[in-house]
Motif scaffolding. Structure first.
Motif, PDB file in Angstrom:
ATOM      1  N   LYS A  45       1.104  -1.557  -0.004  1.00  0.00           N
ATOM      2  CA  LYS A  45      -0.187   0.030   0.354  1.00  0.00           C
ATOM      3  C   LYS A  45       0.835   1.420  -0.033  1.00  0.00           C
ATOM      4  O   LYS A  45       0.576   2.314  -0.181  1.00  0.00           O
ATOM      5  CB  LYS A  45      -0.807  -0.118   1.375  1.00  0.00           C
ATOM      6  N   LEU A  46       2.332   1.281   0.650  1.00  0.00           N
ATOM      7  CA  LEU A  46       2.777   2.167   0.618  1.00  0.00           C
ATOM      8  C   LEU A  46       3.844   2.756  -0.581  1.00  0.00           C
ATOM      9  O   LEU A  46       3.637   1.809  -1.275  1.00  0.00           O
ATOM     10  CB  LEU A  46       4.240   2.041   1.600  1.00  0.00           C
ATOM     11  N   SER A  47       3.855   4.150  -1.339  1.00  0.00           N
ATOM     12  CA  SER A  47       4.612   4.314  -2.506  1.00  0.00           C
ATOM     13  C   SER A  47       5.679   4.074  -2.268  1.00  0.00           C
ATOM     14  O   SER A  47       6.292   4.483  -1.329  1.00  0.00           O
ATOM     15  CB  SER A  47       3.702   5.742  -2.795  1.00  0.00           C
ATOM     16  N   GLY A  48       6.203   3.948  -3.026  1.00  0.00           N
ATOM     17  CA  GLY A  48       8.526   4.245  -3.271  1.00  0.00           C
ATOM     18  C   GLY A  48       8.540   5.172  -2.879  1.00  0.00           C
ATOM     19  O   GLY A  48       9.223   5.028  -2.023  1.00  0.00           O
ATOM     20  N   TRP A  49       8.493   6.811  -2.475  1.00  0.00           N
ATOM     21  CA  TRP A  49       8.626   8.181  -2.271  1.00  0.00           C
ATOM     22  C   TRP A  49       8.059   7.607  -0.469  1.00  0.00           C
ATOM     23  O   TRP A  49       8.647   7.887   0.299  1.00  0.00           O
ATOM     24  CB  TRP A  49       7.531   9.038  -2.587  1.00  0.00           C
ATOM     25  N   ALA A  50       7.322   6.476  -0.172  1.00  0.00           N
ATOM     26  CA  ALA A  50       6.990   6.721   1.416  1.00  0.00           C
ATOM     27  C   ALA A  50       7.534   5.695   1.783  1.00  0.00           C
ATOM     28  O   ALA A  50       8.480   6.020   2.999  1.00  0.00           O
ATOM     29  CB  ALA A  50       5.317   6.283   1.356  1.00  0.00           C
ATOM     30  N   LYS A  51       8.228   4.632   1.314  1.00  0.00           N
ATOM     31  CA  LYS A  51       8.879   3.646   1.530  1.00  0.00           C
ATOM     32  C   LYS A  51      10.435   4.278   2.291  1.00  0.00           C
ATOM     33  O   LYS A  51      10.625   4.049   3.165  1.00  0.00           O
ATOM     34  CB  LYS A  51       8.773   2.875   0.905  1.00  0.00           C
ATOM     35  N   ALA A  52      10.201   4.751   0.697  1.00  0.00           N
ATOM     36  CA  ALA A  52      12.053   5.117   0.640  1.00  0.00           C
ATOM     37  C   ALA A  52      11.771   6.662   2.295  1.00  0.00           C
ATOM     38  O   ALA A  52      13.136   6.927   2.719  1.00  0.00           O
ATOM     39  CB  ALA A  52      12.312   6.176  -0.471  1.00  0.00           C
ATOM     40  N   ALA A  53      11.148   7.138   2.688  1.00  0.00           N
ATOM     41  CA  ALA A  53      10.845   8.035   3.810  1.00  0.00           C
ATOM     42  C   ALA A  53      10.999   7.428   5.132  1.00  0.00           C
ATOM     43  O   ALA A  53      11.466   8.364   5.561  1.00  0.00           O
ATOM     44  CB  ALA A  53       9.774   8.999   3.412  1.00  0.00           C
ATOM     45  N   TRP A  54       9.883   6.427   4.977  1.00  0.00           N
ATOM     46  CA  TRP A  54      10.527   5.999   6.182  1.00  0.00           C
ATOM     47  C   TRP A  54      11.716   4.718   6.651  1.00  0.00           C
ATOM     48  O   TRP A  54      11.578   4.631   7.308  1.00  0.00           O
ATOM     49  CB  TRP A  54       9.280   4.200   6.365  1.00  0.00           C
ATOM     50  N   LEU A  55      12.316   4.623   5.159  1.00  0.00           N
ATOM     51  CA  LEU A  55      13.044   3.853   5.692  1.00  0.00           C
ATOM     52  C   LEU A  55      14.376   4.858   5.574  1.00  0.00           C
ATOM     53  O   LEU A  55      15.513   4.711   6.941  1.00  0.00           O
ATOM     54  CB  LEU A  55      13.772   3.445   4.355  1.00  0.00           C
TER      55      LEU A  55
END
Length: 138
Positions: A45-55
């Protein structure tokens, strides 16, 4: 010989307890950190940008990042873990089924089709065909 030598019995029991406790907590922390990072990548459900931000948040501010991630998205972590385990189980079961039914374990229909193809080429006689057919069917 004025140097002080530490012997095993010079180490207090409480000190050993605290050392083991800190090692246990450190290992627990590393496991939680990697579990959160794996969950970040597992979430569809997370976009690539959201994954990058969380990471980036969990890598550069690990304690705060993991704490906020667990508070914000921890409720769904278990569900994603269960779905991932079920998908792995289905893939393993399918692999076992395919491997068990490999070329050495052909069905009776496959064997009969192959046998009739051999008979059609003229490699075996009608009597040999009937004997082989009986052997396959029984």
């Amino acid at each position: 010989m004025s140097a002080h030598v530490n012997l095993a019995y010079d180490y207090p029991v409480l000190g050993a307890f605290w050392t083991v406790l800190w090692i246990f907590l450190w290992v627990l922390w590393v496991m939680l950190l990697f579990r959160v990072i794996a969950d970040i990548f597992r979430d569809d459900k997370l976009s690539g940008w959201a994954k990058a931000a969380w990471l980036l948040f969990t890598v550069f501010l690990p304690f705060l990042g993991v704490f906020v991630y667990v508070l914000a998205r921890g409720r769904e972590m278990g569900g994603r873990e269960i779905r991932h385990a079920q998908a792995q189980r289905r893939a393993f079961d399918e692999y076992v089924r395919e491997t068990a039914a490999g070329p050495g374990n052909r069905s009776a229909a496959d064997e009969l089709a192959k046998l009739s193809e051999i008979k059609a080429r003229g490699d075996i006689s009608e009597a040999e065909f009937q004997r082989a057919k009986e052997k396959i069917l029984h």
